[in-house]
Design a protein around this motif. Structure first.
Motif, PDB file in Angstrom:
ATOM      1  N   LEU A  51      -8.690  -1.444   9.787  1.00 57.16           N
ATOM      2  CA  LEU A  51      -8.307  -0.427   8.807  1.00 57.16           C
ATOM      3  C   LEU A  51      -8.563  -1.014   7.434  1.00 57.16           C
ATOM      4  O   LEU A  51      -7.942  -2.021   7.069  1.00 57.16           O
ATOM      5  N   MET A  52      -9.462  -0.421   6.675  1.00 61.38           N
ATOM      6  CA  MET A  52      -9.858  -1.009   5.397  1.00 61.38           C
ATOM      7  C   MET A  52      -9.739   0.022   4.282  1.00 61.38           C
ATOM      8  O   MET A  52     -10.258   1.141   4.401  1.00 61.38           O
ATOM      9  N   GLY A  53      -9.052  -0.362   3.207  1.00 62.91           N
ATOM     10  CA  GLY A  53      -8.968   0.550   2.076  1.00 62.91           C
ATOM     11  C   GLY A  53      -7.665   0.462   1.335  1.00 62.91           C
ATOM     12  O   GLY A  53      -7.137  -0.629   1.072  1.00 62.91           O
ATOM     13  N   ASP A  54      -7.103   1.627   1.026  1.00 66.60           N
ATOM     14  CA  ASP A  54      -5.920   1.684   0.163  1.00 66.60           C
ATOM     15  C   ASP A  54      -4.644   1.862   0.984  1.00 66.60           C
ATOM     16  O   ASP A  54      -4.652   1.776   2.214  1.00 66.60           O
ATOM     17  N   SER A  55      -3.553   2.149   0.279  1.00 67.46           N
ATOM     18  CA  SER A  55      -2.251   2.229   0.950  1.00 67.46           C
ATOM     19  C   SER A  55      -2.116   3.473   1.817  1.00 67.46           C
ATOM     20  O   SER A  55      -1.230   3.533   2.679  1.00 67.46           O
ATOM     21  N   THR A  56      -2.972   4.496   1.637  1.00 68.76           N
ATOM     22  CA  THR A  56      -2.885   5.675   2.495  1.00 68.76           C
ATOM     23  C   THR A  56      -3.379   5.364   3.902  1.00 68.76           C
ATOM     24  O   THR A  56      -2.992   6.044   4.857  1.00 68.76           O
ATOM     25  N   ILE A  57      -4.208   4.341   4.055  1.00 71.19           N
ATOM     26  CA  ILE A  57      -4.628   3.905   5.384  1.00 71.19           C
ATOM     27  C   ILE A  57      -3.699   2.797   5.889  1.00 71.19           C
ATOM     28  O   ILE A  57      -3.585   2.566   7.093  1.00 71.19           O
ATOM     29  N   ARG A  58      -3.004   2.138   4.953  1.00 66.40           N
ATOM     30  CA  ARG A  58      -1.973   1.188   5.373  1.00 66.40           C
ATOM     31  C   ARG A  58      -0.838   1.922   6.082  1.00 66.40           C
ATOM     32  O   ARG A  58      -0.178   1.366   6.976  1.00 66.40           O
ATOM     33  N   GLN A  59      -0.620   3.204   5.720  1.00 67.10           N
ATOM     34  CA  GLN A  59       0.372   4.012   6.434  1.00 67.10           C
ATOM     35  C   GLN A  59       0.065   4.075   7.928  1.00 67.10           C
ATOM     36  O   GLN A  59       0.967   4.143   8.756  1.00 67.10           O
ATOM     37  N   TRP A  60      -1.226   4.069   8.256  1.00 70.22           N
ATOM     38  CA  TRP A  60      -1.614   4.072   9.669  1.00 70.22           C
ATOM     39  C   TRP A  60      -1.138   2.798  10.352  1.00 70.22           C
ATOM     40  O   TRP A  60      -0.648   2.838  11.478  1.00 70.22           O
ATOM     41  N   MET A  61      -1.314   1.687   9.668  1.00 72.49           N
ATOM     42  CA  MET A  61      -0.883   0.394  10.217  1.00 72.49           C
ATOM     43  C   MET A  61       0.618   0.433  10.513  1.00 72.49           C
ATOM     44  O   MET A  61       1.072   0.029  11.590  1.00 72.49           O
ATOM     45  N   GLU A  62       1.371   0.951   9.566  1.00 68.36           N
ATOM     46  CA  GLU A  62       2.819   1.033   9.731  1.00 68.36           C
ATOM     47  C   GLU A  62       3.185   1.976  10.877  1.00 68.36           C
ATOM     48  O   GLU A  62       4.140   1.724  11.634  1.00 68.36           O
ATOM     49  N   TYR A  63       2.404   3.056  11.030  1.00 69.68           N
ATOM     50  CA  TYR A  63       2.656   4.011  12.107  1.00 69.68           C
ATOM     51  C   TYR A  63       2.389   3.368  13.468  1.00 69.68           C
ATOM     52  O   TYR A  63       3.176   3.527  14.407  1.00 69.68           O
ATOM     53  N   PHE A  64       1.288   2.642  13.583  1.00 70.30           N
ATOM     54  CA  PHE A  64       0.970   1.975  14.848  1.00 70.30           C
ATOM     55  C   PHE A  64       2.080   0.998  15.245  1.00 70.30           C
ATOM     56  O   PHE A  64       2.530   0.983  16.398  1.00 70.30           O
ATOM     57  N   VAL A  65       2.506   0.167  14.310  1.00 67.41           N
ATOM     58  CA  VAL A  65       3.528  -0.841  14.604  1.00 67.41           C
ATOM     59  C   VAL A  65       4.838  -0.179  15.012  1.00 67.41           C
ATOM     60  O   VAL A  65       5.534  -0.641  15.927  1.00 67.41           O
ATOM     61  N   LYS A  66       5.166   0.933  14.361  1.00 64.40           N
ATOM     62  CA  LYS A  66       6.430   1.620  14.646  1.00 64.40           C
ATOM     63  C   LYS A  66       6.403   2.341  15.995  1.00 64.40           C
ATOM     64  O   LYS A  66       7.420   2.426  16.684  1.00 64.40           O
ATOM     65  N   ASN A  67       5.221   2.850  16.382  1.00 63.94           N
ATOM     66  CA  ASN A  67       5.160   3.729  17.559  1.00 63.94           C
ATOM     67  C   ASN A  67       4.564   3.080  18.804  1.00 63.94           C
ATOM     68  O   ASN A  67       4.529   3.712  19.859  1.00 63.94           O
ATOM     69  N   ILE A  68       4.085   1.848  18.698  1.00 61.76           N
ATOM     70  CA  ILE A  68       3.660   1.102  19.893  1.00 61.76           C
ATOM     71  C   ILE A  68       4.605  -0.076  20.025  1.00 61.76           C
ATOM     72  O   ILE A  68       4.485  -1.081  19.308  1.00 61.76           O
ATOM     73  N   ASN A  69       5.571   0.037  20.929  1.00 62.53           N
ATOM     74  CA  ASN A  69       6.647  -0.964  20.976  1.00 62.53           C
ATOM     75  C   ASN A  69       6.184  -2.336  21.445  1.00 62.53           C
ATOM     76  O   ASN A  69       6.888  -3.328  21.265  1.00 62.53           O
ATOM     77  N   THR A  70       5.005  -2.411  22.038  1.00 64.17           N
ATOM     78  CA  THR A  70       4.491  -3.720  22.486  1.00 64.17           C
ATOM     79  C   THR A  70       3.617  -4.387  21.431  1.00 64.17           C
ATOM     80  O   THR A  70       3.145  -5.505  21.632  1.00 64.17           O
ATOM     81  N   LEU A  71       3.391  -3.701  20.320  1.00 65.98           N
ATOM     82  CA  LEU A  71       2.544  -4.239  19.249  1.00 65.98           C
ATOM     83  C   LEU A  71       3.400  -5.109  18.329  1.00 65.98           C
ATOM     84  O   LEU A  71       4.413  -4.656  17.795  1.00 65.98           O
ATOM     85  N   LYS A  72       2.998  -6.352  18.172  1.00 68.74           N
ATOM     86  CA  LYS A  72       3.784  -7.293  17.384  1.00 68.74           C
ATOM     87  C   LYS A  72       3.029  -7.723  16.130  1.00 68.74           C
ATOM     88  O   LYS A  72       1.850  -8.080  16.197  1.00 68.74           O
ATOM     89  N   SER A  73       3.726  -7.686  15.002  1.00 71.16           N
ATOM     90  CA  SER A  73       3.122  -8.114  13.742  1.00 71.16           C
ATOM     91  C   SER A  73       2.992  -9.631  13.714  1.00 71.16           C
ATOM     92  O   SER A  73       3.871 -10.355  14.190  1.00 71.16           O
ATOM     93  N   VAL A  74       1.888 -10.103  13.150  1.00 67.23           N
ATOM     94  CA  VAL A  74       1.627 -11.533  13.021  1.00 67.23           C
ATOM     95  C   VAL A  74       1.877 -11.939  11.567  1.00 67.23           C
ATOM     96  O   VAL A  74       1.358 -11.303  10.645  1.00 67.23           O
ATOM     97  N   ASP A  75       2.670 -12.969  11.367  1.00 62.62           N
ATOM     98  CA  ASP A  75       2.965 -13.444  10.017  1.00 62.62           C
ATOM     99  C   ASP A  75       1.766 -14.236   9.491  1.00 62.62           C
ATOM    100  O   ASP A  75       1.456 -15.328   9.988  1.00 62.62           O
ATOM    101  N   LEU A  76       1.081 -13.677   8.499  1.00 67.23           N
ATOM    102  CA  LEU A  76      -0.077 -14.337   7.907  1.00 67.23           C
ATOM    103  C   LEU A  76       0.297 -15.122   6.649  1.00 67.23           C
ATOM    104  O   LEU A  76      -0.567 -15.544   5.894  1.00 67.23           O
ATOM    105  N   HIS A  77       1.609 -15.286   6.436  1.00 66.97           N
ATOM    106  CA  HIS A  77       2.134 -16.092   5.331  1.00 66.97           C
ATOM    107  C   HIS A  77       1.651 -15.550   3.982  1.00 66.97           C
ATOM    108  O   HIS A  77       1.276 -16.311   3.092  1.00 66.97           O
ATOM    109  N   GLU A  78       1.655 -14.237   3.869  1.00 64.82           N
ATOM    110  CA  GLU A  78       1.402 -13.573   2.589  1.00 64.82           C
ATOM    111  C   GLU A  78       2.596 -12.694   2.293  1.00 64.82           C
ATOM    112  O   GLU A  78       3.461 -12.469   3.153  1.00 64.82           O
TER     113      GLU A  78
END
Length: 544
Positions: free
Chosen positions: A348-375
């Motif tokens: 997913l590449m671009g602005d915060s309107t596509i970052r919403q997709w990232m947040e949606y995926f993480v929230k709605n796929i319970n097996t998807l785990k965020s990786v800490d990239l230390h940012e």
């Protein structure tokens, strides 16, 4: 013996003359000579390779700056014709929603589902006089709130002060119509002229690390200063960003950035009055009775093909029914997200309107785990994985210009084109690109150049890997009354036209977020989750 020696001297002179003539001829026609020999590289290319700082790296084809410049000029000229200058002496001479007239052509009761309802719009100024030119920025929508249904209307400008607003009656029930005057033609013209006059509506501040402290300096796409500058250049695509170089600090020490709006305007005081809240988004159609739509016996439901890449879109591209998006040209089916994304690598590449997709995926796929990239911060690079199902989803921001009042890291910032170029691609690789919102405050050539460069990168990707799925997410509409000179939807509308024009020849999927957000009736740059859900369901239908 004397004769023999003389002959040898004559022979040597003749051989010398012949050799000189051959050498002269070869160097006079060196291009033809080397071509005739069919050598793999010319002398000029060889010298270039030897001077390259990284001779072991494969050379990418250098895009001719002239090619992009010509295309930018061509697109800009088309837009200049579409948005001609509309000077005005007083506000009363501009388009007035209150004095304009709208009438339904061939009214009837009831209408049949699937039919088209046409509204003829005649615009007038504040003195009630008919206008003889077009260019007003209008937004048409029909809706049935009780049914959670909505759709945009198609506006045809006859360029003589009249417009045809067409609504496709997608559903049965009671339907309300709306036609908003977002900006009069004089306002649209003023925004277009002002946009292309300067790069300094937003000022960027770069933070350079200096030991345990940091130094701040001004940064921008264009800096008018005699100070020494740091240039952050993408050499292949000739896109650059600049910062004033702090004393005794290397350019590579730039680590963070933030921005704020600058107190500058290229609109006159008279023009600014057009963008006061009371003059933006004013309803023209106020006295229509509710339209009744029924399912007539003669109607047959046409079966539509499943949505896939490369399909052309109609206007409107779809409608919302019971809060779900239904495309006009194809059909969407419900898809189980976790199953569809198994084995997929999604960029997913671009602005915060596509970052919403990232947040949606993480929230709605319970097996998807965020990786800490230390940012840190909202604009940090994000990665989420499901190791059991081999799902990999990542979001990263696009390159400059990137507007943000909160400080964000720039060490990992890069242009989308470079990410695409190093992506191998295959059928399980999905790339989604969203550009636009951060480009609205800057002259249009900045956006056109970026869109052209991304187009070329996608073209290269599909050439080496035709099975790669590439999707372009159009811009969302946004807040209507917020800083029109920088962020008006008029700018987004123009950018949408540009993206459609540039990407029409590629086998990519288009998610018409512009039409979706109008149909949903949202004016938030970050729309509700139901809108994001519909955008993602369209993506899933392209993939699975």
């Amino acid at each position: 013996m004397k004769i023999s020696a003389a002959n040898r001297r004559i022979l040597l002179v003749l051989l010398f003359i012949l050799a000189s003539w051959i050498i002269f001829t070869v160097f006079q026609n060196s291009t033809e000579f080397w071509t005739a020999l069919k050598l793999p590289i010319s002398l000029h290319q060889w010298n270039f390779i030897m001077k390259s700082p990284c001779p072991e790296a494969p050379l990418r084809p250098v895009i001719s700056p002239g090619e992009n410049d010509l295309r930018i000029k061509e697109i800009t000229q088309k837009l200049d014709q579409l948005i001609p200058p509309r000077p005005f002496a007083h506000l009363i001479l501009t388009t007035s929603a209150a004095h304009s007239r709208a009438s339904i052509l061939n009214p009837r009761d009831p209408y049949c589902r699937g039919e088209q309802l046409d509204v003829l719009l005649e615009v007038r100024d504040h003195l009630g006089r008919r206008k003889d030119y077009g260019g007003d920025f209008l937004r048409a929508r029909m809706s049935s709130p009780a049914l959670q249904a909505g759709a945009s209307g198609k506006v045809t400008d006859f360029n003589n002060g009249t417009y045809l607003v067409s609504f496709t009656l997608f559903w049965e029930g009671r339907v309300s119509l709306s036609v908003l005057l977002i900006h009069p033609s004089e306002g649209a013209s003023a925004l277009w002229r002002a946009r292309n006059q300067g790069y300094d509506r937003v000022i960027f501040t770069g933070q350079f690390a200096s030991g345990s402290s940091h130094v701040n300096t001004d940064c921008a796409l264009v800096l008018n200063t005699s100070a020494e500058l740091c240039q952050y250049l993408d050499a292949q695509d000739q896109e650059a960003f600049y910062c004033v170089r702090p004393r005794h600090t290397p350019c590579a020490a730039l680590t963070h950035m933030y921005s704020k709006n600058k107190e500058v305007s290229y609109l006159t005081k008279q023009e600014r009055s057009l963008f006061e809240r009371s003059n933006v988004g004013v309803e023209i159609v106020e006295n229509f009775n509710t339209i009744n739509v029924s399912t007539c016996n003669k109607q047959t439901v046409r079966m539509k093909k499943k949505c896939k890449l490369g399909m052309t879109s109609k206007i409107p591209s779809g409608h919302v029914w019971e809060d779900s998006w239904i495309p006009t040209s194809c059909s969407l089916i419900p898809i189980e997200m976790k199953k569809c994304l198994s084995g997929k690598f999604i960029y997913l590449m671009g602005d915060s309107t596509i970052r919403q997709w990232m947040e949606y995926f993480v929230k709605n796929i319970n097996t998807l785990k965020s990786v800490d990239l230390h940012e840190s911060g909202k604009l940090r690079h994000q990665l989420a994985v499901d190791l059991d199902r081999n799902i990999n989803i990542q979001w990263q921001k696009h390159g400059y210009p990137l507007i943000g009042s909160l400080t964000y890291s720039v060490k990992e910032i890069e242009y989308i084109t470079r990410v695409i170029d190093r992506t191998a691609g295959e059928k399980n690789t999905i790339i989604v690109i969203s550009l636009g919102q951060h480009f609205r405050p800057f002259p249009i050539d900045v956006f056109i150049r970026r869109a052209l460069n991304v187009h070329k990168a996608v073209q290269r990707l599909l050439l080496r890997s035709p099975d790669t799925v590439v999707v372009i997410k159009a811009e969302n509409t946004r807040e209507m009354y917020n800083d029109a000179e920088r962020f008006s939807d008029f700018h987004g509308y123009i950018q949408n036209l540009i993206m459609k024009d540039i990407f029409h020849d590629l086998n990519v999927g288009i998610i018409d977020a512009w039409d979706m957000t109008i149909a949903h009736g949202t004016n938030a740059v970050h729309p509700p989750q139901s809108v994001v859900r519909n955008q993602i369901n369209t993506l899933l239908n392209y993939i699975c």
